[in-house]
Design an enzyme around this catalytic site. Sequence first.
Site, PDB file in Angstrom:
ATOM      1  N   ARG A 148      47.024  38.362  44.235  1.00 50.96           N
ATOM      2  CA  ARG A 148      46.116  39.448  44.632  1.00 50.96           C
ATOM      3  C   ARG A 148      45.085  38.866  45.588  1.00 50.96           C
ATOM      4  O   ARG A 148      44.152  38.193  45.166  1.00 50.96           O
ATOM      5  CB  ARG A 148      45.445  40.011  43.372  1.00 50.96           C
ATOM      6  CG  ARG A 148      44.645  41.276  43.569  1.00 50.96           C
ATOM      7  CD  ARG A 148      43.741  41.496  42.373  1.00 50.96           C
ATOM      8  NE  ARG A 148      42.590  40.603  42.397  1.00 50.96           N
ATOM      9  CZ  ARG A 148      42.006  40.088  41.329  1.00 50.96           C
ATOM     10  NH1 ARG A 148      42.469  40.335  40.124  1.00 50.96           N
ATOM     11  NH2 ARG A 148      40.950  39.299  41.448  1.00 50.96           N
TER      12      ARG A 148
ATOM     13  N   HIS B 215      39.662  42.393  42.268  1.00 50.64           N
ATOM     14  CA  HIS B 215      40.348  43.282  41.321  1.00 50.64           C
ATOM     15  C   HIS B 215      40.218  44.742  41.760  1.00 50.64           C
ATOM     16  O   HIS B 215      41.202  45.480  41.802  1.00 50.64           O
ATOM     17  CB  HIS B 215      39.760  43.090  39.924  1.00 50.64           C
ATOM     18  CG  HIS B 215      40.322  44.009  38.894  1.00 50.64           C
ATOM     19  ND1 HIS B 215      41.625  43.916  38.446  1.00 50.64           N
ATOM     20  CD2 HIS B 215      39.764  45.048  38.220  1.00 50.64           C
ATOM     21  CE1 HIS B 215      41.840  44.865  37.541  1.00 50.64           C
ATOM     22  NE2 HIS B 215      40.731  45.553  37.382  1.00 50.64           N
TER      23      HIS B 215
ATOM     24  N   TYR C 222      35.021  33.812  40.075  1.00 50.50           N
ATOM     25  CA  TYR C 222      36.010  33.177  39.210  1.00 50.50           C
ATOM     26  C   TYR C 222      37.167  32.509  39.956  1.00 50.50           C
ATOM     27  O   TYR C 222      38.074  31.965  39.324  1.00 50.50           O
ATOM     28  CB  TYR C 222      36.571  34.185  38.194  1.00 50.50           C
ATOM     29  CG  TYR C 222      37.132  35.463  38.795  1.00 50.50           C
ATOM     30  CD1 TYR C 222      38.435  35.527  39.282  1.00 50.50           C
ATOM     31  CD2 TYR C 222      36.355  36.622  38.855  1.00 50.50           C
ATOM     32  CE1 TYR C 222      38.944  36.687  39.818  1.00 50.50           C
ATOM     33  CE2 TYR C 222      36.859  37.794  39.391  1.00 50.50           C
ATOM     34  CZ  TYR C 222      38.152  37.824  39.865  1.00 50.50           C
ATOM     35  OH  TYR C 222      38.664  38.986  40.396  1.00 50.50           O
TER      36      TYR C 222
END
Length: 368
Positions: free
Chosen positions: A265, A269, A278
Amino acid sequence: MSVRALRKVVDGLLPSLSPVRFVAEDGTAVKPPAGYTRPPDELLREAWRRMVIGRRFDTQATALTKQGRLAVYPSSRGQEACQIAGVLALQEQDWLFPTYRDSVALVARGLDPMEVLTLLRGGWHCGYDPAAVRVAPQCTPLATQTIHAVGMAEALRRKGEDGVAMAFIGDGGTSEGDFHEALNYAAVLRAPVVFFVQNNKYAISVPLARQSAAPALAYKGIGYGMRSEQVDGNDLLAVLSVLSAAVEHARSGQGPFLVEAHTYRMDAHTNADDATRYRQADEVETWEAADPLTRLETYLHDQGVITETDVEAVREEAEASAAALREAMNADVSTDPLELFAHVFASPTSQLREQRALLVSEIEAQEN
């Protein structure tokens, strides 16, 4: 069962030791494992076209969130090979069970982009007729669509229809109980269903290593007696070849099939997420170098399947589609607040009727 017979059964279920691949990151051809067929040029050309249009749709939808025209949008940039191959492996009579991140797949399936974005705009739970297009509503709760897919597949089988169900799911969804229940149910019934795991390495902010200790998510099918495979999810040729084989396996009555695609990805998100908290920039840059669209375009150029003229024409088509989407999304929508209570239950409960009556009285008070 003898040890030799048992070994044969187990070997027939196991995925390849390394992900199936037809094309390297730089666009050069590599030798795939035995048993998988290279898709024909015309199909690859159409897949590339849909990937270009899908990428542009995705970036446009992301921009629309910044303009306040979409409430939220989970980008699938970097996962286009999975999105497009999943659709092209299916036939018209087959069913697709998508997640909230699979809008590009729905557009590639032929659905109206405005209807696809209805959920993410906050208009309805689903903007299209699932029965008409054989696409279930996009599922936000993790993994619940996998059980729905098994039920549909079994229904198709019992009715004697030549149909297969394919459930898209992310790596995070494989940690849910519903996923495991669906695999067990499908295997026992030998239902014609394909579980397609798009392993993009993060369940929101949780890395794969914190989700599973398995050598690959594809191995999760073995314990349920299910044929499984893993594939390079950024290699369109490989994903399409493996999924086509999986769909044929299910359609021919051999039971369900689990496919794990290793992808990434590239964006956050959703538009509400800060991925820099992160994951590191160098990790993203590494995967950017394996961009599925660039890889396929380079390969098709080298194979003489597409030309610069083709590239320019498809990019213009993609821009025209994005412009049409912008214009449609910029139009204000007239909404009826009472639609909140429509289609919740076949017969409204007393609580729903009471709530609806309360809202009606509040609306009338504001108007008077």
